[in-house]
Design an enzyme around this catalytic site. Structure first.
Site, short mmCIF file in Angstrom:
data_model
loop_
_atom_site.label_atom_id
_atom_site.label_comp_id
_atom_site.label_asym_id
_atom_site.label_seq_id
_atom_site.Cartn_x
_atom_site.Cartn_y
_atom_site.Cartn_z
N LYS A 23 76.58 -25.14 1.50
CA LYS A 23 76.36 -26.13 2.56
C LYS A 23 76.01 -27.49 1.96
O LYS A 23 76.57 -28.52 2.37
CB LYS A 23 75.22 -25.62 3.46
N ARG A 28 77.99 -33.14 0.67
CA ARG A 28 78.13 -34.22 -0.32
C ARG A 28 79.60 -34.50 -0.63
O ARG A 28 79.97 -35.63 -0.96
CB ARG A 28 77.34 -33.87 -1.57
N ARG A 124 61.73 -33.01 13.57
CA ARG A 124 61.46 -32.94 12.12
C ARG A 124 61.10 -34.32 11.54
O ARG A 124 61.60 -35.33 12.01
CB ARG A 124 62.67 -32.31 11.41
N SER A 169 61.94 -32.98 -2.82
CA SER A 169 62.91 -32.87 -1.73
C SER A 169 64.22 -33.52 -2.13
O SER A 169 64.28 -34.71 -2.42
CB SER A 169 62.37 -33.56 -0.47
N ASP A 317 65.08 -22.52 0.50
CA ASP A 317 65.69 -21.99 1.73
C ASP A 317 65.68 -20.46 1.78
O ASP A 317 66.08 -19.87 2.78
CB ASP A 317 67.13 -22.50 1.86
N ARG A 348 58.90 -21.96 9.26
CA ARG A 348 59.37 -20.65 8.77
C ARG A 348 58.22 -19.73 8.35
O ARG A 348 58.41 -18.51 8.29
CB ARG A 348 60.37 -20.85 7.63
#
Ligand code: S3P
Length: 430
Positions: A23, A28, A124, A169, A317, A348
């Site tokens: 993904k 990108r 978010r 990040s 993830d 999560r």
């Protein structure tokens, strides 16, 4: 009508599979292909909803993108300054990568644009990109004092900066590197631990001057990007569900071919191996600047471990499915330093704690992680996805070793990253 899936326990899992394209790399490939001069051909593009949001965004900015066959793209790049003002608001759907990377890129464009998303994305945090981009000279407005989408961006006037990110990040890092392409001079981003480096790799592959160094990366402004051929490897984050599925289902053996094993993404392999999982990487090779391998997985008795520190961003993830592995491991697994999980597609930590508990697992939430005491089996029942693709798929894996069927509510979300997940899971059951 929301979709519901029922997954029955499996005797064992067998076969040879491939998983859909990565993904992050798919996003990108469109972005850099659009900014390059000449044609970019992409193979193995992920046809998930998140990536379609990025594709539609670039079409709305004047980029011609053809899809000659499923998973293949032909992008007619418009050069660094060739995007045009979109006629409407850009809808990023559920995709954090689309909205955050585009916020950086659009900060560098000489036009006005507005970015929004679905009800989950609009909750978010965006300040993490908006604040450093503002320090580069960007003009960005949003709800909640600039923290929440919709975001309105008047691009132009970007200056190079050196930014010390408080969080590891890749979305923050990539947003700044994308804005930095439009600055004179060198933009530098440092981070506490190395996050996924697909932007850096692909920028270099397209011809930008990118300099990684311990603790960060620099990119020079005004590069000449040239269209390339990009082969997108299988997504390790999608493969992770099948790795854990085969490990926890006794008597299983599964070969997952063509998986991206970039070291900034392969934390899941290290974690599962440390838990005692039999995972073997073969046929290692490199595809368009990204390492790839086949992964052979055999069911294993797992043991609880402590997880924290630098491996966390390398597996960020995968924690929903790591918590499932831990639920079947002997002893206690502790996950720390993973506060970021609270601001993913959903919280999560809260979601996995509540859903695993509904199947009888012994799991406790911590502010920055979870503590899980493993057991032999879970019980059947009904669980919720919280609208999050990775929660839905993790609960499907948990169901394989329950003592009865598990019904998962609200499963359409799996289309964001893995449209054929449910069919593939049934195909390998014996
Ligand atoms: C991504 C970066 C990560 C990851 C997300 C994809 C990317 O987010 O969780 O699924 O493609 O750059 P953060 O940058 O918020 O950690």
């Amino acid at each position: 009508m929301t979709q519901t899936r029922t997954v029955r326990p499996a005797a064992s899992l067998h076969g040879e599979i491939t998983v859909p394209g990565d993904k992050s790399i798919s996003h990108r490939s469109i972005m850099f292909g659009s900014l390059a001069a000449g044609t970019t051909i992409v193979h193995g593009f992920l046809q998930g909803e998140d990536n379609r949001a990025t594709l539609n965004a670039f079409r709305s900015m004047g980029v011609k993108i053809e899809e000659p066959s499923c998973g293949d793209l032909r992008i007619e790049g418009r050069g660094l300054h060739g995007l045009t003002e979109p006629a409407d608001v850009i809808d990023c759907g559920n995709s954090g990568t689309t909205i955050r990377l585009l916020t950086g890129l659009l900060s560098g464009q000489a036009f006005f644009s507005v970015l929004t998303g679905d009800r989950y994305l609009r909750k978010r945090p965006m300040k993490r990109v908006v604040a450093p981009l503002a320090a580069m000279g960007a003009r960005i407005w949003g709800r909640g004092g600039g923290d929440l989408a919709p975001l309105a961006i008047q691009g132009g006037g970007i200056r190079a900066v050196a930014y010390d990110s408080p969080i590891a990040s890749a979305q923050v890092k990539s947003a700044l590197l994308l804005a930095g392409l439009y600055a004179d001079g060198v933009t530098t981003v440092r981070e506490p631990h190395l996050s996924r480096d697909h932007s850096e790799r692909m920028l270099a592959y397209f011809g930008a001057e990118v300099r990684p160094f311990p603790g960060g990366v620099s990119v020079a402004g005004n590069p000449s990007l040239e269209g390339r051929e990009v082969f997108v490897p299988g997504d390790i984050s999608s493969a992770a569900f099948f790795m854990v599925a085969a490990l926890v289902t006794p008597g299983s053996e599964l070969l997952i071919r063509n998986v991206g094993v970039n070291p900034t993404r392969s934390g899941i392999i290290d974690i599962l191996q440390e838990m005692g999982g039999a995972l073997e990487l073969t046929n290692r090779r490199e595809l368009s600047g990204e390492p790839v391998a086949d992964i052979l997985v055999k069911s294993s008795s797992l043991k609880g471990i402590e997880i924290g520190g630098a491996v966390v961003p390398r597996a960020i993830d995968e924690f929903p499915v790591v918590s499932v592995a831990a639920a079947f491991a002997e002893g206690t697994t502790t996950i720390r330093d993973a506060r970021e999980l609270r601001v993913k597609e959903t919280d999560r930590i809260a979601a996995m704690t509540s859903e695993l508990s509904r199947l009888g697992a012994q799991v406790e939430a911590r502010e920055d992680g979870m503590e899980i005491v493993g057991m032999e089996r879970l019980r059947g029942g009904s669980v919720a996805s919280h609208g999050d693709h990775r929660i839905a798929m993790s609960m499907a894996v948990a169901a394989l070793r329950a003592d009865g069927p598990v019904t998962i509510e609200d499963t359409e979300c799996t289309a964001t990253s893995f449209p054929r997940f449910w069919e593939l899971l049934e195909e390998i059951k014996r």
